[in-house]
Design a protein around this motif. Structure first.
Motif, PDB file in Angstrom:
ATOM      1  N   GLU A   1       2.399   1.535  -3.565  1.00 48.17           N
ATOM      2  CA  GLU A   1       1.444   1.885  -4.622  1.00 48.17           C
ATOM      3  C   GLU A   1       0.873   3.284  -4.453  1.00 48.17           C
ATOM      4  N   ASN A   2       0.897   3.820  -3.246  1.00 48.53           N
ATOM      5  CA  ASN A   2       0.329   5.144  -2.992  1.00 48.53           C
ATOM      6  C   ASN A   2       1.385   6.222  -2.761  1.00 48.53           C
TER       7      ASN A   2
ATOM      8  N   SER B   1       0.820  -1.204   0.000  1.00 46.21           N
ATOM      9  CA  SER B   1       0.000   0.000   0.000  1.00 46.21           C
ATOM     10  C   SER B   1       0.861   1.264   0.000  1.00 46.21           C
ATOM     11  N   GLU B   2       1.888   1.280   0.824  1.00 47.62           N
ATOM     12  CA  GLU B   2       2.792   2.442   0.885  1.00 47.62           C
ATOM     13  C   GLU B   2       3.465   2.653  -0.474  1.00 47.62           C
TER      14      GLU B   2
END
Length: 92
Positions: free
Chosen positions: A64-65, A61-62
Motif C-alpha cells: 500500500e505504501n 503495508s509495503e
C-alpha cells in the motif's frame, strides 16, 4: 446454430501459474499483460506479474505504501511494474 462468442478477455496467463512456474513464493499473485492494472492483493507475500517478471510485496503495508503503486478499488501501476526498482525480470 450460432457459435458462441469467445470471451473478450482471453486469459493468456495467470498469476497463480507464474507464481508456481517462477517459484515466486507468493500467497496471492495477480497477472496483467501490460503490468498496469490489477485487482487488489489480499494475501501476503503478494506478487504482481506481467509476461516478463514480477514484483513481490512482503506485507500489506509495503504494498500500500510502494512508490508508483496506486491501491484503491483496483491496483494501478502507471507505466507498468517493469519500471519499479523491485521488479524481477524472468523472461524476455
Amino acid at each position: 446454430m450460432a457459435r458462441a462468442k469467445k470471451a473478450a478477455g482471453v486469459r493468456t496467463n495467470s498469476g497463480k501459474k507464474l507464481n508456481e512456474q517462477w517459484h515466486i513464493g507468493a500467497a496471492h499473485a495477480l497477472y496483467h499483460r501490460d503490468g498496469t492494472w490489477f485487482n487488489v492483493l489480499d494475501k501476503f507475500p503478494g506478487a504482481l506479474c506481467d509476461p516478463n517478471g514480477y514484483v513481490l510485496f512482503s506485507s500489506k503495508s509495503e504494498y500500500e505504501n510502494a512508490p508508483d503503486v496506486n491501491v484503491a478499488q483496483q491496483t494501478n501501476v502507471p507505466g507498468g511494474i517493469h519500471r519499479l526498482s523491485s521488479y524481477v525480470r524472468m523472461a524476455e
